[in-house]
Design a protein around this motif. Structure first.
Motif, PDB file in Angstrom:
ATOM      1  N   ALA A  69      38.486  33.696 -25.894  1.00 34.79           N
ATOM      2  CA  ALA A  69      39.940  33.839 -25.778  1.00 34.79           C
ATOM      3  C   ALA A  69      40.537  32.773 -24.870  1.00 34.79           C
TER       4      ALA A  69
ATOM      5  N   LEU B 251      43.699  30.850 -26.395  1.00 30.70           N
ATOM      6  CA  LEU B 251      45.035  31.167 -25.887  1.00 30.70           C
ATOM      7  C   LEU B 251      45.846  29.921 -25.516  1.00 30.70           C
TER       8      LEU B 251
ATOM      9  N   ALA C 184      42.768  42.256 -25.869  1.00 30.15           N
ATOM     10  CA  ALA C 184      42.236  41.350 -26.887  1.00 30.15           C
ATOM     11  C   ALA C 184      42.693  41.787 -28.282  1.00 30.15           C
TER      12      ALA C 184
ATOM     13  N   LEU D 147      46.130  40.370 -28.866  1.00 33.90           N
ATOM     14  CA  LEU D 147      46.067  38.960 -29.261  1.00 33.90           C
ATOM     15  C   LEU D 147      45.671  38.819 -30.732  1.00 33.90           C
ATOM     16  N   LEU D 148      44.727  39.639 -31.157  1.00 32.57           N
ATOM     17  CA  LEU D 148      44.265  39.582 -32.543  1.00 32.57           C
ATOM     18  C   LEU D 148      45.389  39.949 -33.511  1.00 32.57           C
TER      19      LEU D 148
ATOM     20  N   HIS E 210      42.814  31.081 -34.784  1.00 33.81           N
ATOM     21  CA  HIS E 210      42.832  31.808 -33.514  1.00 33.81           C
ATOM     22  C   HIS E 210      42.394  33.258 -33.675  1.00 33.81           C
TER      23      HIS E 210
ATOM     24  N   TYR F   6      39.841  35.645 -31.354  1.00 36.38           N
ATOM     25  CA  TYR F   6      40.244  36.886 -30.686  1.00 36.38           C
ATOM     26  C   TYR F   6      39.433  38.078 -31.200  1.00 36.38           C
TER      27      TYR F   6
ATOM     28  N   THR G  56      36.321  38.252 -29.330  1.00 39.02           N
ATOM     29  CA  THR G  56      36.558  38.815 -28.005  1.00 39.02           C
ATOM     30  C   THR G  56      36.576  40.333 -28.038  1.00 39.02           C
TER      31      THR G  56
END
Length: 439
Positions: free
Chosen positions: A38, A42, A98, A101-102, A177, A181, A184
């Motif tokens: 991540a 990020l 996390a 973010l995903l 990305h 994620y 993570t």
């Protein structure tokens, strides 16, 4: 294997003597791998959305206040409640962030503001968790194995730091990305399962509840110990002036080697791993303050050199040397902290330690981003490295007790060693004490 080679290899005594150390080592390796995946994705996602060095550097600004507040409170909390519970709850919360973010990465047009919110949330949770993790180490590892434990922990961290960024750079480049994620999320799920197997680590029966007065007591203790102040000050200066990670994407672009971004994040860890794998000699060192000073100076010099070279492979070599210097300094800091701080103050002092080795990088991100936007990426490297070198030299001159620290003669180290040997330390009391309620 010859005795000379054996003396260089890592000391595995903590791994053999402590089940909880083994669990934390494996758990940490998995969590670090996910975190570094991540960590690469990020800032790169922010760069893709904004194409601004200042926007990437602003991550340090949004992370700073949560880290300061939660680091201090987390230190007091670690002295008052079961440290295992703190680690477990915060690890689960990091996994949930996390997931955020995903989900954001899967949107047709990812939003920018959630990236900053998550960065602030991760900083807050790290501030709560790190004091509990750091203060637990002195309890589960014998006193004479603390330097070896620090070396093994650093090796674990660096293995994750090498594999995580290197693979994340490739994953982001070829799979996006969201895949980084997702990795993570999986890593934190496994980490939580391992944390469930840790032994309880309740506070001593006379532990204070978290409060401003308790935090102030820890701060007064730290202020009264020049050796501790020296470790904090040297690390703050080194990270503020010479922490370049936030502008790695721009350096890779400036060198015409975008493919090297993951390697840049991993290079410092390669140097640290090399030092870790030859760290057997550090178990015999008594002057740990010298490790702090020389390691931080080496970090600054290597970062400055990375800004001078235009060949990407020479830059990577410089970053590897920087990582070795940071590793050496970190071994010295960790050993001094664990050798000298009494267990009843360990959580609160660990909170201050979190600030010393985390606030510096956060401010360093802002400095590097602003400097790169003003003077260019490469000048941001070499000016920061030289400023680091000068500041470490100045601090060594004005804090001579750090340079002369000796584990055999230092009064606090001798007192802590005697308490562990006599079984009178706070952790011995905690074993038979009822667990205090969560405040």
């Amino acid at each position: 294997m010859t005795p000379k080679i054996s003396a260089l290899l890592p000391d595995l005594s903590p791994w053999r003597s402590s089940r909880d150390f083994r669990l934390l080592w494996v758990q940490g390796l998995i969590a670090y791998f996910g975190s570094f995946a991540a960590m690469v994705a990020l800032p790169l996602q922010i760069k893709d959305l904004t194409d601004s060095p200042l926007a990437v550097g602003a991550m340090g600004a949004v992370e700073l206040v949560p880290l300061v507040v939660c680091g201090l409170y987390g230190g007091a909390l670690a002295d008052a409640v079961d440290r295992r519970k703190i680690i477990l709850v915060t690890e689960a919360a990091l996994g949930l962030l996390a997931v955020v973010l995903l989900v954001n990465a899967m949107l047709p047009v990812p939003l920018l503001w959630p990236l900053y919110v998550v960065a602030a949330g991760v900083s807050a949770l790290a501030g709560l968790q790190r004091p509990a993790l750091d203060s637990l180490m002195a309890r589960i590892v014998p006193h004479d194995q603390l330097t070896a434990a620090a070396a093994l922990n650093s090796l674990r961290w660096q293995l994750g730091a090498i594999a995580g960024p290197a693979l994340a750079g490739l994953v982001v480049a070829y799979a996006g990305h969201g895949t980084a994620y997702g990795t993570t999320v999986v890593c934190f799920a496994v980490s939580v399962l391992l944390c469930l197997r840790l032994s309880p680590a309740p506070a001593a029966h006379d532990a204070e509840r978290p409060s401003l007065r308790a935090i102030a007591e820890g701060a007064r203790y730290a202020w009264s110990r020049p050796v501790l102040l020296g470790t904090y000050a040297v690390d703050l200066a080194a990270m503020f002036f010479a922490f370049p990670h936030t502008i790695f994407p721009f350096l890779a672009e400036d060198l015409g080697a975008e493919w090297s971004l993951g390697l840049m994040y991993a290079a410092g860890s390669v140097g640290s791993v090399v030092l870790s794998l030859t760290s057997g000699w550090t178990s015999k060192v008594r002057r740990h303050g010298l490790l702090v000073v020389f390691g931080a100076a080496g970090w600054g010099l290597a970062v400055a050199a990375a800004g001078w070279f235009s060949n990407v492979w020479l830059v990577l070599v410089c970053l590897a040397f920087a990582g070795a210097g940071d590793m050496l300094s970190g071994l010295g800091r960790s050993t001094i902290w664990n050798q000298t701080i009494p267990d009843e103050l360990r959580g609160r002092l660990a909170g201050i330690e979190v600030l010393s080795y985390s606030v510096g990088p956060q401010l360093g991100q802002v400095r590097a981003g602003a400097m790169a936007g003003w003077t260019g990426t490469r000048p941001a490297f070499w000016t920061g490295g030289l400023a680091c070198l000068a500041s470490v030299g100045l601090l060594a001159a004005v804090l001579p007790k750090l340079v002369t620290y000796d584990a055999e003669t230092d009064e606090d180290a001798r007192r802590r060693r005697a308490a562990r040997s006599a079984g009178t330390d706070a952790e011995a009391e905690a074993e038979a004490a009822p667990e205090p309620s969560r405040p």
